[in-house]
Design a protein around this motif. Structure first.
Motif, short mmCIF file in Angstrom:
data_model
loop_
_atom_site.label_atom_id
_atom_site.label_comp_id
_atom_site.label_asym_id
_atom_site.label_seq_id
_atom_site.Cartn_x
_atom_site.Cartn_y
_atom_site.Cartn_z
N ASP A 1 0.68 -1.20 0.10
CA ASP A 1 -0.01 0.04 0.01
C ASP A 1 0.80 1.25 -0.11
O ASP A 1 0.35 2.40 0.08
CB ASP A 1 -0.69 0.02 1.13
CG ASP A 1 -2.10 -0.89 1.25
OD1 ASP A 1 -2.40 -1.40 0.30
OD2 ASP A 1 -2.44 -1.56 2.03
N GLN A 2 2.02 1.17 0.19
CA GLN A 2 3.26 2.25 0.01
C GLN A 2 3.86 2.22 -1.26
O GLN A 2 4.20 1.29 -1.89
CB GLN A 2 4.23 2.13 0.99
CG GLN A 2 5.01 3.34 1.45
CD GLN A 2 5.90 3.30 2.60
OE1 GLN A 2 6.87 2.50 2.68
NE2 GLN A 2 5.89 4.39 3.50
N PHE A 3 3.80 3.57 -1.69
CA PHE A 3 4.46 3.79 -3.16
C PHE A 3 5.32 4.88 -3.26
O PHE A 3 5.34 5.80 -2.35
CB PHE A 3 3.12 4.03 -4.22
CG PHE A 3 2.14 3.18 -4.16
CD1 PHE A 3 2.14 1.99 -5.31
CD2 PHE A 3 1.19 2.88 -3.40
CE1 PHE A 3 1.14 0.93 -5.46
CE2 PHE A 3 0.00 1.90 -3.53
CZ PHE A 3 0.28 1.18 -4.50
N THR A 4 6.33 4.63 -4.02
CA THR A 4 7.19 5.75 -4.30
C THR A 4 6.94 6.31 -5.86
O THR A 4 6.83 5.78 -6.72
CB THR A 4 8.59 5.39 -4.46
OG1 THR A 4 8.97 4.77 -3.13
CG2 THR A 4 9.49 6.50 -4.54
N LEU A 5 6.95 7.71 -5.68
CA LEU A 5 6.82 8.46 -6.93
C LEU A 5 8.03 8.82 -7.77
O LEU A 5 8.85 9.63 -7.07
CB LEU A 5 5.85 9.99 -6.89
CG LEU A 5 5.39 10.61 -8.11
CD1 LEU A 5 4.69 9.85 -9.07
CD2 LEU A 5 4.91 12.07 -7.89
N PHE A 6 8.26 8.04 -8.76
CA PHE A 6 9.47 8.53 -9.54
C PHE A 6 9.27 9.34 -10.54
O PHE A 6 8.20 9.01 -11.38
CB PHE A 6 9.98 7.00 -10.05
CG PHE A 6 10.74 6.45 -9.03
CD1 PHE A 6 11.99 6.62 -8.46
CD2 PHE A 6 9.97 5.11 -8.37
CE1 PHE A 6 12.57 5.56 -7.49
CE2 PHE A 6 10.59 4.44 -7.39
CZ PHE A 6 11.89 4.77 -6.76
N PHE A 7 10.17 10.27 -10.89
CA PHE A 7 10.37 11.08 -12.04
C PHE A 7 11.83 10.64 -12.60
O PHE A 7 12.79 11.27 -12.14
CB PHE A 7 10.17 12.48 -11.99
CG PHE A 7 10.15 13.30 -13.08
CD1 PHE A 7 9.29 13.40 -14.21
CD2 PHE A 7 11.33 14.32 -13.37
CE1 PHE A 7 9.42 13.75 -15.37
CE2 PHE A 7 11.23 14.91 -14.46
CZ PHE A 7 10.30 15.14 -15.50
N ARG A 8 11.90 10.30 -13.81
CA ARG A 8 13.25 10.06 -14.74
C ARG A 8 13.97 9.13 -13.53
O ARG A 8 15.28 9.42 -13.54
CB ARG A 8 13.61 10.99 -15.27
CG ARG A 8 12.84 11.92 -16.16
CD ARG A 8 13.58 12.83 -17.09
NE ARG A 8 12.95 13.80 -17.71
CZ ARG A 8 12.28 13.43 -18.80
NH1 ARG A 8 12.38 12.53 -19.30
NH2 ARG A 8 11.59 14.53 -19.38
N GLY A 9 13.36 8.20 -12.98
CA GLY A 9 14.18 7.47 -12.06
C GLY A 9 14.68 7.68 -10.88
O GLY A 9 15.22 7.09 -9.80
#
Length: 208
Positions: free
Chosen positions: A130-138
Motif C-alpha cells: 500500500d506504500q508507493f514511491t513516485l519516480f520522475f526519470r528514475g
C-alpha cells in the motif's frame, strides 16, 4: 483590465482539459482497458467527449493488439503482469503565457512489480504494498501533490514525503486510482511543435 481578462480567457480556451487523465483497468484475466476521461466520474457509455483524441496509446514493457470500443481501447495483454501506457499526442501543445506547453500522459495498472518504466510513475515499495514511491526519470519526487480516488469515488489530495513516498489508505474493496502530475520546465518537441515546458500526468490503478 478588460485586456487582461480577455487574455486570461484565451489561455483557458487554449489549454487542454487538464482534469482529464488516461488510466488503465486490468484484472489479469482479460484484456486491459484504456480510458481517457475524468476518473472520478462514471465513464459514459459512448465515452468521454475527449475520448476521440485518444488515438494511439503506446504500451510500455508489453505488447498486444489494440481494439477501439465505444468508450475505451482494449489491449490484448498476455499474462497477469502490470500494464503500462504512454501517450504524448492526446492534446496539441497550447499557448501558456509567452511560450507553448505540452502534455504527456502515463498510466499503469497493477502493483505487483517494483520496477519503473515510465518517466513519471508510482511504484510499490514491495509487491502488492500500500506504500508507493513516485519516480520522475528514475528519481523519487518529494513534496508532490497526488490525488486518490477510492472505490466509492471518495477523493482526497495527499503529498509525498521527503523520500517521494505515500501510503494509500485502505478504504474498502474495489478499484483505487492514484494520480500525480509534474511540470518540467525544459525545451521539448511534442506533436512536431517546440514547447518550453511539459506537463507529465500519471495514474496508477489497482484492485483490493
Amino acid at each position: 483590465m478588460k485586456k487582461l481578462l480577455l487574455a486570461a480567457a484565451a489561455m483557458l480556451i487554449a489549454a487542454p482539459a487538464v482534469a482529464h487523465e488516461i488510466w488503465v483497468e486490468h484484472d489479469g484475466k482479460g484484456p486491459a482497458r484504456i480510458y481517457l476521461g475524468e476518473p472520478n466520474e462514471a465513464v459514459p457509455a459512448q465515452g468521454d467527449p475527449e475520448f476521440p483524441k485518444l488515438q494511439k496509446p503506446q504500451l510500455v514493457g508489453s505488447t498486444g493488439a489494440l481494439t477501439r470500443r465505444a468508450n475505451h481501447i482494449e489491449a490484448a495483454i498476455p499474462g497477469t503482469g502490470d500494464v503500462r501506457v504512454r501517450d504524448d499526442a492526446v492534446f496539441a501543445p497550447w499557448q501558456a503565457g509567452d511560450a507553448k506547453q505540452g502534455a504527456i500522459f502515463y498510466a499503469r495498472a497493477g502493483r505487483s512489480e517494483t520496477s519503473h518504466k515510465l518517466d513519471l510513475e508510482l511504484v510499490p515499495v514491495a509487491a502488492n504494498s500500500d506504500q508507493f514511491t513516485l519516480f520522475f526519470r528514475g528519481k523519487p519526487l518529494a513534496d508532490a501533490k497526488l490525488s486518490i480516488i477510492t472505490p466509492d469515488r471518495w477523493q482526497k489530495s495527499f503529498t509525498t514525503d521527503a523520500a517521494g513516498r505515500i501510503t494509500v489508505p485502505q478504504l474498502g474493496a474495489g478499484r483505487y486510482l492514484v494520480s500525480a502530475s509534474h511540470t518540467e520546465t525544459a525545451p521539448a518537441k511534442l506533436s512536431g511543435q517546440d514547447v518550453a515546458s511539459v506537463m507529465h500526468i500519471s495514474t496508477l490503478t489497482f484492485v483490493r
